[in-house]
Design a protein around this motif. Structure first.
Motif, PDB file in Angstrom:
ATOM      1  N   VAL A 146       0.839  -1.202   0.000  1.00 36.42           N
ATOM      2  CA  VAL A 146       0.000   0.000   0.000  1.00 36.42           C
ATOM      3  C   VAL A 146       0.877   1.257   0.000  1.00 36.42           C
ATOM      4  N   ILE A 147       1.865   1.288   0.864  1.00 41.85           N
ATOM      5  CA  ILE A 147       2.741   2.474   0.954  1.00 41.85           C
ATOM      6  C   ILE A 147       3.554   2.651  -0.332  1.00 41.85           C
ATOM      7  N   HIS A 148       4.103   1.575  -0.863  1.00 43.06           N
ATOM      8  CA  HIS A 148       4.887   1.676  -2.108  1.00 43.06           C
ATOM      9  C   HIS A 148       4.018   2.178  -3.265  1.00 43.06           C
ATOM     10  N   SER A 149       2.775   1.725  -3.334  1.00 37.87           N
ATOM     11  CA  SER A 149       1.889   2.206  -4.406  1.00 37.87           C
ATOM     12  C   SER A 149       1.527   3.670  -4.184  1.00 37.87           C
ATOM     13  N   ALA A 150       1.391   4.083  -2.924  1.00 40.02           N
ATOM     14  CA  ALA A 150       1.104   5.495  -2.634  1.00 40.02           C
ATOM     15  C   ALA A 150       2.286   6.382  -3.010  1.00 40.02           C
ATOM     16  N   SER A 206      -4.712   1.642  -0.702  1.00 31.87           N
ATOM     17  CA  SER A 206      -4.208   0.786  -1.771  1.00 31.87           C
ATOM     18  C   SER A 206      -4.712   1.258  -3.129  1.00 31.87           C
ATOM     19  N   ASN A 207      -3.847   1.155  -4.141  1.00 36.16           N
ATOM     20  CA  ASN A 207      -4.270   1.526  -5.500  1.00 36.16           C
ATOM     21  C   ASN A 207      -5.396   0.620  -5.984  1.00 36.16           C
ATOM     22  N   LYS A 208      -5.555  -0.547  -5.371  1.00 42.75           N
ATOM     23  CA  LYS A 208      -6.639  -1.472  -5.734  1.00 42.75           C
ATOM     24  C   LYS A 208      -7.999  -0.971  -5.238  1.00 42.75           C
ATOM     25  N   PHE A 209      -7.970   0.003  -4.316  1.00 42.42           N
ATOM     26  CA  PHE A 209      -9.208   0.518  -3.727  1.00 42.42           C
ATOM     27  C   PHE A 209      -9.376   2.022  -3.953  1.00 42.42           C
ATOM     28  N   ARG A 210      -8.495   2.609  -4.759  1.00 40.76           N
ATOM     29  CA  ARG A 210      -8.537   4.049  -4.991  1.00 40.76           C
ATOM     30  C   ARG A 210      -9.868   4.456  -5.626  1.00 40.76           C
ATOM     31  N   HIS A 212     -13.461   6.536  -1.890  1.00 40.86           N
ATOM     32  CA  HIS A 212     -13.607   7.438  -0.743  1.00 40.86           C
ATOM     33  C   HIS A 212     -13.278   6.748   0.584  1.00 40.86           C
ATOM     34  N   LEU A 213     -12.394   5.777   0.536  1.00 37.79           N
ATOM     35  CA  LEU A 213     -12.039   5.036   1.740  1.00 37.79           C
ATOM     36  C   LEU A 213     -11.117   5.825   2.656  1.00 37.79           C
ATOM     37  N   SER A 214     -10.392   6.801   2.120  1.00 39.35           N
ATOM     38  CA  SER A 214      -9.519   7.600   2.986  1.00 39.35           C
ATOM     39  C   SER A 214     -10.346   8.371   4.008  1.00 39.35           C
ATOM     40  N   GLN A 215     -11.569   8.749   3.642  1.00 38.65           N
ATOM     41  CA  GLN A 215     -12.477   9.399   4.597  1.00 38.65           C
ATOM     42  C   GLN A 215     -12.761   8.457   5.768  1.00 38.65           C
ATOM     43  N   LYS A 216     -13.094   7.210   5.450  1.00 32.60           N
ATOM     44  CA  LYS A 216     -13.393   6.216   6.486  1.00 32.60           C
ATOM     45  C   LYS A 216     -12.153   5.921   7.326  1.00 32.60           C
ATOM     46  N   ALA A 242      -7.031  -2.505   2.695  1.00 29.23           N
ATOM     47  CA  ALA A 242      -7.317  -1.460   1.719  1.00 29.23           C
ATOM     48  C   ALA A 242      -6.579  -0.166   2.034  1.00 29.23           C
ATOM     49  N   GLY A 243      -6.122  -0.022   3.263  1.00 31.96           N
ATOM     50  CA  GLY A 243      -5.423   1.195   3.653  1.00 31.96           C
ATOM     51  C   GLY A 243      -4.650   0.980   4.927  1.00 31.96           C
TER      52      GLY A 243
END
Length: 177
Positions: free
Chosen positions: A20-24, A103-107, A110-114, A65-66
């Protein structure tokens, strides 16, 4: 509707957290944002976060996912703030949210809000009423996530990624009951 929840990470989550971090990091590079482009966060930082029990993962339908970390106590990068001030002072009892990534798989879901909302809840459960977070001035998406979760901009802090020169970060704060 898939089950979505936040939990403390475990050692078995580490490969997913690193992915997740590497994809970010790659995504920020593609966006032309000079954040996390100089060796931070290092894999060893993330490993320590998990070992220290301060990393959390957002789970969606059984998959990571994050990820993010809740730093508890004084963050040296937050001691000096320009163009504003922290409510309650720089050395108040607070939690700082760091290394937020989806994760780029979940971009686009709006999951960053959650994720950020869940981190605020966890911070409250841990006993913190003062919660802080920062992001790069060019990271408009994260600024939107931060402010839409109720954080208010307090000023500018300066961070250093390894030997790269100090760079400005917008600093935000939320006080909760």
């Amino acid at each position: 509707m898939p089950a979505t929840y936040l939990r403390k990470s475990t050692e078995k989550d580490l490969p997913d957290i690193l992915e997740v971090i590497h994809s970010a990091i790659a995504y920020l590079h593609e966006q032309g944002i000079d954040q996390w482009q100089h060796g931070y966060p290092a894999d060893s930082d993330l490993e320590k976060d998990v070992q220290n029990g301060i990393n959390y993962v957002l789970i969606v339908d059984g998959k990571v996912a994050g990820t993010a970390t809740i730093h508890q106590g004084i963050d040296p990068n937050y001691l000096k703030i320009d163009d504003g001030e922290w409510l309650n002072g720089a050395e108040n009892h607070y939690a700082a949210i760091h290394r937020v990534a989806i994760s780029n798989k979940f971009r686009g879901q709006h999951l960053s809000q959650k994720l950020v909302s869940g981190l605020v809840t966890v911070s409250s459960i841990l006993g913190y009423k003062d919660i802080r977070i920062d992001t790069h001035p060019e990271n408009m998406a994260m600024q939107h996530v931060i402010t839409s979760n109720g954080f208010e901009k307090r000023g500018i802090i300066h961070m250093r990624e390894n030997d790269h020169p100090w760079t400005a970060r917008y600093a935000y704060q939320m006080l909760i009951d």
